[in-house]
Write an enzyme that holds these catalytic residues in place. Structure first.
Site, PDB file in Angstrom:
ATOM      1  N   PRO A  16      21.415  25.638  20.090  1.00  0.00           N
ATOM      2  CA  PRO A  16      22.406  26.581  19.542  1.00  0.00           C
ATOM      3  C   PRO A  16      23.282  27.144  20.646  1.00  0.00           C
ATOM      4  O   PRO A  16      22.791  27.475  21.729  1.00  0.00           O
ATOM      5  CB  PRO A  16      21.534  27.676  18.919  1.00  0.00           C
ATOM      6  CG  PRO A  16      20.265  27.630  19.715  1.00  0.00           C
ATOM      7  CD  PRO A  16      20.053  26.186  20.071  1.00  0.00           C
ATOM      8  N   MET A  17      24.585  27.236  20.384  1.00  0.00           N
ATOM      9  CA  MET A  17      25.513  27.837  21.333  1.00  0.00           C
ATOM     10  C   MET A  17      26.511  28.683  20.552  1.00  0.00           C
ATOM     11  O   MET A  17      27.382  28.157  19.855  1.00  0.00           O
ATOM     12  CB  MET A  17      26.238  26.756  22.144  1.00  0.00           C
ATOM     13  CG  MET A  17      25.333  25.975  23.077  1.00  0.00           C
ATOM     14  SD  MET A  17      26.240  24.718  24.036  1.00  0.00           S
ATOM     15  CE  MET A  17      27.287  25.764  25.069  1.00  0.00           C
ATOM     16  N   GLU A  18      26.373  30.004  20.676  1.00  0.00           N
ATOM     17  CA  GLU A  18      27.212  30.914  19.903  1.00  0.00           C
ATOM     18  C   GLU A  18      28.686  30.734  20.247  1.00  0.00           C
ATOM     19  O   GLU A  18      29.071  30.689  21.414  1.00  0.00           O
ATOM     20  CB  GLU A  18      26.806  32.365  20.151  1.00  0.00           C
ATOM     21  CG  GLU A  18      27.569  33.342  19.267  1.00  0.00           C
ATOM     22  CD  GLU A  18      27.426  34.786  19.708  1.00  0.00           C
ATOM     23  OE1 GLU A  18      27.824  35.672  18.926  1.00  0.00           O
ATOM     24  OE2 GLU A  18      26.953  35.033  20.830  1.00  0.00           O
ATOM     25  N   GLN A  77      18.993  29.784  12.705  1.00  0.00           N
ATOM     26  CA  GLN A  77      18.420  30.651  13.731  1.00  0.00           C
ATOM     27  C   GLN A  77      18.703  32.117  13.444  1.00  0.00           C
ATOM     28  O   GLN A  77      19.821  32.497  13.104  1.00  0.00           O
ATOM     29  CB  GLN A  77      18.971  30.293  15.116  1.00  0.00           C
ATOM     30  CG  GLN A  77      18.279  31.080  16.225  1.00  0.00           C
ATOM     31  CD  GLN A  77      18.770  30.717  17.604  1.00  0.00           C
ATOM     32  OE1 GLN A  77      19.796  31.215  18.045  1.00  0.00           O
ATOM     33  NE2 GLN A  77      18.038  29.851  18.298  1.00  0.00           N
ATOM     34  N   CYS A 107      18.633  34.251  24.249  1.00  0.00           N
ATOM     35  CA  CYS A 107      20.028  34.554  24.549  1.00  0.00           C
ATOM     36  C   CYS A 107      20.113  35.566  25.694  1.00  0.00           C
ATOM     37  O   CYS A 107      19.541  36.659  25.614  1.00  0.00           O
ATOM     38  CB  CYS A 107      20.739  35.107  23.316  1.00  0.00           C
ATOM     39  SG  CYS A 107      22.474  35.498  23.620  1.00  0.00           S
ATOM     40  N   LYS A 148      12.595  29.884  20.376  1.00  0.00           N
ATOM     41  CA  LYS A 148      13.184  29.455  21.643  1.00  0.00           C
ATOM     42  C   LYS A 148      13.105  30.615  22.617  1.00  0.00           C
ATOM     43  O   LYS A 148      13.520  31.732  22.303  1.00  0.00           O
ATOM     44  CB  LYS A 148      14.638  29.022  21.456  1.00  0.00           C
ATOM     45  CG  LYS A 148      15.272  28.413  22.715  1.00  0.00           C
ATOM     46  CD  LYS A 148      16.619  27.775  22.391  1.00  0.00           C
ATOM     47  CE  LYS A 148      17.153  26.976  23.584  1.00  0.00           C
ATOM     48  NZ  LYS A 148      17.672  27.829  24.654  1.00  0.00           N
ATOM     49  N   GLY A 232      22.373  21.418  25.110  1.00  0.00           N
ATOM     50  CA  GLY A 232      23.487  22.247  24.678  1.00  0.00           C
ATOM     51  C   GLY A 232      24.747  21.857  25.409  1.00  0.00           C
ATOM     52  O   GLY A 232      25.509  20.997  24.970  1.00  0.00           O
ATOM     53  N   ARG A 233      24.971  22.477  26.580  1.00  0.00           N
ATOM     54  CA  ARG A 233      26.184  22.189  27.352  1.00  0.00           C
ATOM     55  C   ARG A 233      26.283  20.715  27.730  1.00  0.00           C
ATOM     56  O   ARG A 233      27.372  20.135  27.737  1.00  0.00           O
ATOM     57  CB  ARG A 233      26.200  23.054  28.618  1.00  0.00           C
ATOM     58  CG  ARG A 233      26.273  24.557  28.358  1.00  0.00           C
ATOM     59  CD  ARG A 233      26.087  25.360  29.632  1.00  0.00           C
ATOM     60  NE  ARG A 233      24.793  25.101  30.242  1.00  0.00           N
ATOM     61  CZ  ARG A 233      24.535  25.211  31.545  1.00  0.00           C
ATOM     62  NH1 ARG A 233      25.516  25.563  32.375  1.00  0.00           N
ATOM     63  NH2 ARG A 233      23.328  24.969  32.021  1.00  0.00           N
TER      64      ARG A 233
END
Length: 337
Positions: A16-18, A77, A107, A148, A232-233
């Site tokens: 997940p990446m907000e 999530q 986060c 996570k 993610g990235r």
């Protein structure tokens, strides 16, 4: 061509990446292939029971009867520090159609941590266990409840405590970003800590952090012993990284995506999203994605420079067309040869 020395097939998770990986990006990445499971941006939970629209806004896949991105399962999530509120909203999310609930204890954003969410909860393993346990009791046993974490908050001294707390609360899987909150995203990632967690837990452990390339995957797998990995990235920088890994483990030859294929992907993304965002933000999501692509493709830096000051659709599309025409000319030259 397939080698006789195939390796166990790893599970590939999209992290997940907000504000970065929304349902449009999930759909595109899953269409490329190599991803086994997606996790949404977090739904922020305070002390209220959220309405249905909050869940479907961040996970519109729920509107289609099954939370999948082109057939790939999507986990919803939640983020928050109140066990009762997290439990109530997890129950609501399942009513809306969520097939799994993921809990965010990783986060590092200051605004999130100052609001009793994300990595700040790693300072109290008892609270983490209470949240996981409350959510686990609130949803049917058939619904996976996963978590996570990072390796800690101000330091990395509590990674085993928090991992054991998540498992004791009833988490069915645990993803571990191999840094503490204080580390941010600065190298290195401490993969050996994930390996220690995996040895202590009886539930699957997913390795996350600094797995930018196929070679990094090989090293991470050797250090952690994990069979599942979260990207993610690095998945934004190399959209077909999952396919590269799957091909390697299957003993198959694979040619990674080239820049022209990436431009075509960006063009499709631009066309898909251009009517959604206000005109003053037109092209911003493309520029955001290019910031990650620059890490893997030198051409992305040049393309970003051409786009970075453009706001009007005609100008942005003209740059794309020139880039795509360059691809077509290259293909024609290959045909002639």
């Amino acid at each position: 061509m397939t080698s006789k020395t195939a390796l166990p097939r790893p599970k590939i998770y999209q992290a997940p990446m907000e504000g970065v990986i929304d349902h449009h990006v999930r759909k595109m990445l899953c269409a490329i292939g190599g991803i086994d499971l997606c996790v949404t941006e977090f739904v922020r939970v305070t002390n209220t029971r959220l309405p249905r629209r909050v869940f479907t806004r961040l996970c519109p896949e729920l509107l289609h009867g099954a939370a999948t991105a082109g057939g790939t399962p999507v986990r919803l999530q939640l983020l928050g520090g109140n066990p009762e509120a997290m439990a109530a909203n997890a129950h609501k999310a399942v009513e809306v159609g969520a097939s799994a609930i993921d809990l965010n204890f990783g986060c590092p954003a200051k605004s999130v941590n100052n609001s009793d969410g994300g990595a700040c909860l790693l300072q109290s393993p008892d609270r983490l266990e209470a949240i996981v346990g409350a959510v686990r009791r609130a949803v049917p046993q058939a619904i996976p409840v996963t978590a996570k974490i990072r390796l800690g908050y101000n330091d990395r001294s509590t990674y085993l405590d928090n991992a054991l707390a998540a498992a004791a609360g009833g988490a069915s899987e645990l993803a571990v970003h191999a840094r503490a909150k204080v580390d941010g995203y600065k190298p290195p990632a401490y993969w050996a800590c994930i390996g220690e967690i995996k040895e202590r837990l009886d539930i699957p452990v997913i390795a996350n952090g600094d797995i930018w390339t196929l070679e990094a995957f090989k090293r991470c797998r050797a250090v952690t012993g994990c069979e599942a990995f979260m990207f993610g990235r690095s998945l934004l920088a190399r959209p077909d990284l999952g396919l590269q890994i799957k091909a390697f483990c299957a003993g198959e030859n694979y040619r990674p995506m080239g820049w022209q294929q990436v431009v075509a992907l960006l063009w499709d993304y631009y066309q898909t999203t251009r009517e959604i965002y206000p005109s003053k933000y037109l092209g911003n999501r493309i520029k955001q994605w290019l910031a990650y692509l620059k890490l893997a493709f030198p051409e992305a830096r040049i393309f970003f420079e051409k786009l970075k000051r453009l706001r009007m659709a005609e100008a942005i599309e003209a740059v794309f067309i020139r880039e795509l025409q360059g691809r077509q000319r290259a293909l024609e030259e290959i045909d002639v040869l």
